[in-house]
Design a protein around this motif. Structure first.
Motif, PDB file in Angstrom:
ATOM      1  N   GLU A 291       0.640  -1.300  -0.109  1.00 41.14           N
ATOM      2  CA  GLU A 291      -0.100   0.013  -0.037  1.00 41.14           C
ATOM      3  C   GLU A 291       0.926   1.411   0.045  1.00 41.14           C
ATOM      4  OE1 GLU A 291      -3.800   1.742   2.587  1.00 41.14           O
ATOM      5  OE2 GLU A 291      -2.067   0.803   3.559  1.00 41.14           O
ATOM      6  N   PRO A 292       1.535   1.433  -0.899  1.00 37.67           N
ATOM      7  CA  PRO A 292       2.522   2.595  -1.250  1.00 37.67           C
ATOM      8  C   PRO A 292       1.817   3.813  -1.156  1.00 37.67           C
ATOM      9  CG  PRO A 292       2.320   1.657  -2.979  1.00 37.67           C
ATOM     10  CD  PRO A 292       1.780   0.615  -2.332  1.00 37.67           C
ATOM     11  N   LEU A 293       2.470   4.972  -0.352  1.00 39.53           N
ATOM     12  CA  LEU A 293       1.838   6.143  -0.018  1.00 39.53           C
ATOM     13  C   LEU A 293       2.003   7.132  -1.646  1.00 39.53           C
ATOM     14  CD1 LEU A 293       3.589   7.453   3.081  1.00 39.53           C
ATOM     15  CD2 LEU A 293       1.173   6.636   2.743  1.00 39.53           C
ATOM     16  N   ASP A 294       0.925   7.610  -1.956  1.00 47.33           N
ATOM     17  CA  ASP A 294       1.063   8.438  -3.310  1.00 47.33           C
ATOM     18  C   ASP A 294       1.965   9.537  -2.700  1.00 47.33           C
ATOM     19  OD1 ASP A 294      -0.716  10.456  -2.014  1.00 47.33           O
ATOM     20  OD2 ASP A 294      -2.296   9.299  -2.864  1.00 47.33           O
ATOM     21  N   GLN A 295       2.292  10.405  -3.796  1.00 49.21           N
ATOM     22  CA  GLN A 295       3.017  11.444  -3.753  1.00 49.21           C
ATOM     23  C   GLN A 295       2.448  12.636  -2.703  1.00 49.21           C
ATOM     24  OE1 GLN A 295       6.217  11.542  -4.768  1.00 49.21           O
ATOM     25  NE2 GLN A 295       6.758  13.595  -4.503  1.00 49.21           N
ATOM     26  N   ALA A 296       1.464  12.866  -2.784  1.00 44.07           N
ATOM     27  CA  ALA A 296       0.935  13.971  -1.988  1.00 44.07           C
ATOM     28  C   ALA A 296       0.803  13.546  -0.515  1.00 44.07           C
ATOM     29  CB  ALA A 296      -0.653  14.213  -2.395  1.00 44.07           C
ATOM     30  N   ARG A 297       0.482  12.383  -0.172  1.00 44.28           N
ATOM     31  CA  ARG A 297       0.450  11.791   1.107  1.00 44.28           C
ATOM     32  C   ARG A 297       2.031  11.624   1.670  1.00 44.28           C
ATOM     33  NH1 ARG A 297      -2.285   6.122   1.902  1.00 44.28           N
ATOM     34  NH2 ARG A 297      -2.012   6.963   4.065  1.00 44.28           N
ATOM     35  N   MET A 298       2.687  11.390   0.859  1.00 44.06           N
ATOM     36  CA  MET A 298       4.389  11.035   1.292  1.00 44.06           C
ATOM     37  C   MET A 298       4.623  12.666   1.656  1.00 44.06           C
ATOM     38  SD  MET A 298       7.291   9.244  -0.655  1.00 44.06           S
ATOM     39  CE  MET A 298       6.146   8.134  -1.347  1.00 44.06           C
ATOM     40  N   GLU A 299       4.322  13.695   0.609  1.00 44.00           N
ATOM     41  CA  GLU A 299       4.833  15.092   0.921  1.00 44.00           C
ATOM     42  C   GLU A 299       4.104  15.784   2.236  1.00 44.00           C
ATOM     43  OE1 GLU A 299       3.961  17.228  -2.408  1.00 44.00           O
ATOM     44  OE2 GLU A 299       6.032  16.469  -3.575  1.00 44.00           O
ATOM     45  N   GLN A 300       3.176  15.257   2.553  1.00 41.53           N
ATOM     46  CA  GLN A 300       2.230  15.649   3.727  1.00 41.53           C
ATOM     47  C   GLN A 300       3.093  15.016   4.982  1.00 41.53           C
ATOM     48  OE1 GLN A 300       0.191  17.941   4.424  1.00 41.53           O
ATOM     49  NE2 GLN A 300      -0.267  17.410   6.587  1.00 41.53           N
ATOM     50  N   LEU A 301       3.197  13.820   4.866  1.00 42.76           N
ATOM     51  CA  LEU A 301       3.873  12.979   6.012  1.00 42.76           C
ATOM     52  C   LEU A 301       5.330  13.588   6.418  1.00 42.76           C
ATOM     53  CD1 LEU A 301       3.709  10.828   8.123  1.00 42.76           C
ATOM     54  CD2 LEU A 301       5.003   9.032   6.605  1.00 42.76           C
ATOM     55  N   TYR A 302       6.129  13.864   5.425  1.00 37.27           N
ATOM     56  CA  TYR A 302       7.419  14.636   5.199  1.00 37.27           C
ATOM     57  C   TYR A 302       7.378  15.915   6.107  1.00 37.27           C
ATOM     58  CZ  TYR A 302      11.996  16.230   4.266  1.00 37.27           C
ATOM     59  OH  TYR A 302      13.419  16.523   4.525  1.00 37.27           O
ATOM     60  N   ALA A 303       6.318  16.754   5.726  1.00 38.15           N
ATOM     61  CA  ALA A 303       5.907  17.928   6.314  1.00 38.15           C
ATOM     62  C   ALA A 303       5.683  17.966   7.710  1.00 38.15           C
ATOM     63  CB  ALA A 303       4.991  18.833   5.683  1.00 38.15           C
ATOM     64  N   GLU A 304       4.915  16.850   8.201  1.00 38.45           N
ATOM     65  CA  GLU A 304       4.654  16.679   9.504  1.00 38.45           C
ATOM     66  C   GLU A 304       5.918  16.214  10.360  1.00 38.45           C
ATOM     67  OE1 GLU A 304       1.639  13.854   9.521  1.00 38.45           O
ATOM     68  OE2 GLU A 304       0.440  15.141   8.482  1.00 38.45           O
TER      69      GLU A 304
END
Length: 473
Positions: free
Chosen positions: A122-135
Motif C-alpha cells: 500500500e505505497p503512499l502516493d506523492q501527496a500523502r508522502m509529502e504531507q507526512l514529510y512536512a509533519e
C-alpha cells in the motif's frame, strides 16, 4: 500538521507501525553517535518495556492536537537530551543535542513509515508522502526551533538519506544488541511474569524471526557494508509479515490503539487498573491450561517464579539481585552515573516535572552517586562493579540518599501540603493506595514515604510500589 487528520495520526495506530519502529530504531542505533549514547545511557536492554511505554507516551504528546502539551514535551526532551553527551569506546564525542543527529532520528521514522507502506503493498502516493514529510519536519522544528538539518523538500530528502546510509552508518554494538540479543533475551512484560515457560517458548521463535525480518528490510547498501546476513526466503517472510500486520487495520475502530496496548503490556500485575485485572484473569486461565497440558505430556517443569510480596508487603532480595534489578539500570554490569541518571529520568517523566523540580531531582541523584563512588569504588575506576557492591554489603541510607527521598517527596507533593494524596500517589506509581500503605486519613506522610523509599533502596526489599517503578522491565 498534528492531531486527528494528520498522516502520522492515521499511521500511529497501524499495527505495521511496530515493525517500522523496530526498523527505525536499528537505523538510529547504527549512527555512531546515537549508538554510543544508547550503550552508555539507555535502559533499553534491561527495561525494554518501560522504554516502549515512555516512547509511545512521548510520541503521543508530540503529535497530539494540544500545542501546549507539545511544547512542554519538547522542552522535556531537550532537557533530557542535553544531559546525554560523552565519548564512545573509540574516543569519539557524542552529543544527543547535535542537530544533525536529531535530524537523522526524524529521518529514520519518516523513511521507515514510507517503507512499511511499500512493503505491505500500500505505497503512499506523492501527496500523502509529502504531507507526512512536512509533519516530521514540523516535529523536528518543534524541538530544534527549525528543521534546517533536514532537506527542505522531499525530492532532496532521498539523496540525503542515501548519503547518510552509505557514509555514516556503522555496525555498532547497540545495533547488534537490538537485532540479535534484545529479542532473544527480552524479559517478560510485567503481566506475564508468572508464565516463564510460555514466554520463553514464544520469544525463542519470535525473536530470531523479528530480527531476520528487520535485517531484510534495511537498505541493501548498508546490509552489505555492515556484513549483515541475507537468508533465503526471509524477504518473502518479511513482506508477508507486513501484509499480515496491515490486515489488522480493517478491525473495528478502537480495537487497535498503540498507546493503549503499550500501557496494558507494561501494567504491573498488582495495579488496580481494570485492564490489569482482566489480563491477570486471562493469565490465570492460561496457567490452568498449561498445567493440564503438563499432565498429558511429559514436558519439563516450569521454573518457579520469583516470590512476590502480597499487597503492601515486602520480600527480601540478595545484594546481587538488587544490583542487577535496581541499580544497574543500563545493564552493563556496573553502577555509574548513567544508571542513577536513568532513575531520575524515569521519575521525572512519570511526574511530568518542569524546571526547577527536575534539576533538583537530578542534583540529588548526582550527590548520591558521588557518595556511592566514594564509599564503594575500591579500585578507583570511576564505577562500582557488582562484586564491589556485594563485597561491601553497604548500608546505602546515607545523607545523600535521604536527600533523594526528600526531594522525590517534594516533587510528588504537587500541592505542597506535606501529604501525598491518592492522585499524587497514582501519578508516581500508576496505581492506587494499597490498604495498609497510607495513613488513616488516606494520605501518605513525608516520614512514611521517606521511610518506605529508604527501606527499598537500602534494605533491598521488594515492594509492590517501587518494584514496578525501578526494577521491572
Amino acid at each position: 500538521m498534528f492531531g486527528p487528520g494528520s498522516q502520522f495520526h492515521a499511521l500511529f495506530n497501524d499495527p505495521r507501525w511496530a515493525l517500522a519502529m523496530i526498523r527505525a530504531t536499528v537505523l538510529e542505533a547504527a549512527h555512531p553517535q546515537i549508538g554510543a549514547a544508547l550503550i552508555e545511557n539507555s535502559t533499553f536492554v534491561v527495561h525494554p518495556w518501560r522504554r516502549l511505554s515512555n516512547t509511545f507516551m512521548s510520541l503521543r504528546r508530540m503529535f497530539g492536537a494540544d500545542e501546549q502539551v507539545r511544547q512542554r514535551e519538547a522542552a522535556r526532551l531537550n532537557r533530557m537530551h542535553a544531559r546525554l553527551r560523552g565519548t564512545d569506546a573509540r574516543e569519539r564525542p557524542y552529543d544527543a543535542m547535535d542537530p544533525a543527529v536529531r535530524a537523522w532520528v526524524v529521518a529514520t521514522m519518516f523513511e521507515s513509515a514510507v517503507t512499511m507502506c511499500r512493503l505491505s503493498g500500500e505505497p503512499l502516493d506523492q501527496a500523502r508522502m509529502e504531507q507526512l514529510y512536512a509533519e516530521f519536519q514540523a516535529f523536528l522544528a518543534t524541538m530544534e526551533g527549525d528543521a534546517s538539518h533536514l532537506p527542505p523538500t522531499l525530492d532532496e530528502f532521498w539523496p540525503y538519506y542515501d548519503r547518510v546510509v552509505a557514509e555514516e552508518l556503522e555496525n555498532t554494538e547497540a545495533m547488534r544488541i537490538i537485532l540479535y540479543k534484545l529479542f532473544d533475551h527480552l524479559p517478560a512484560p510485567p503481566l506475564l511474569n508468572g508464565l516463564p515457560a510460555l514466554w520463553a517458548t514464544g520469544r525463542a521463535v519470535a525473536g530470531p524471526v523479528i530480527g531476520a525480518i528487520t535485517v531484510a528490510s534495511l537498505p541493501e547498501p548498508f546490509r552489505r557494508r555492515a556484513g549483515l546476513p541475507e537468508i533465503a526466503g526471509v524477504p518473502t517472510l518479511m513482506q508477508g509479515a507486513y501484509l499480515a500486520a496491515g490486515l489488522a487495520r480493517f478491525l473495528p475502530e478502537g480495537w487497535i490503539q498503540a498507546d493503549t496496548i503499550a500501557e496494558m503490556v507494561t501494567l504491573s500485575p498488582d495495579s488496580d487498573d481494570p485492564r490489569a485485572r482482566t489480563i491477570s484473569a486471562l493469565r490465570d486461565q492460561m496457567k490452568r491450561a498449561g498445567a493440564l497440558i503438563r499432565l498429558i505430556t511429559p514436558l519439563p517443569a516450569e521454573p518457579e517464579p520469583e516470590p512476590q510480596p502480597a499487597a503492601g508487603g515486602t520480600a527480601r532480595r540478595s545484594a546481587e539481585e538488587f544490583f542487577a534489578d535496581v541499580l544497574d539500570q543500563t545493564g552493563d554490569g556496573y553502577l555509574d552515573w548513567p544508571d542513577l541518571a536513568a532513575m531520575a529520568r524515569e521519575l521525572s517523566g512519570r511526574l511530568d516535572l518542569d524546571e526547577p523540580e527536575e534539576t533538583r531531582l537530578y542534583d540529588a541523584y548526582a550527590d548520591w552517586w558521588r557518595e556511592l563512588q566514594t564509599a564503594l569504588d575500591a579500585d578507583g575506576d570511576g564505577r562500582v562493579s557488582a562484586h564491589e557492591y556485594a563485597a561491601a554489603v553497604p548500608s546505602l541510607a546515607g545523607p545523600a540518599l535521604i536527600r533523594v527521598a526528600e526531594v522525590l517527596f517534594d516533587v510528588t507533593d504537587k500541592d505542597g501540603n506535606q501529604r501525598i494524596d491518592a492522585d499524587e500517589y497514582r501519578a508516581l506509581f500508576r496505581t492506587g493506595f494499597h490498604r495498609d500503605a497510607p495513613g488513616a486519613d488516606a494520605t501518605y506522610s513525608r516520614s512514611a514515604f521517606v521511610g518506605d523509599f529508604l527501606s527499598f533502596m537500602a534494605g533491598r526489599r521488594r515492594t509492590t510500589a517501587y518494584d514496578p517503578l525501578l526494577a521491572q522491565a
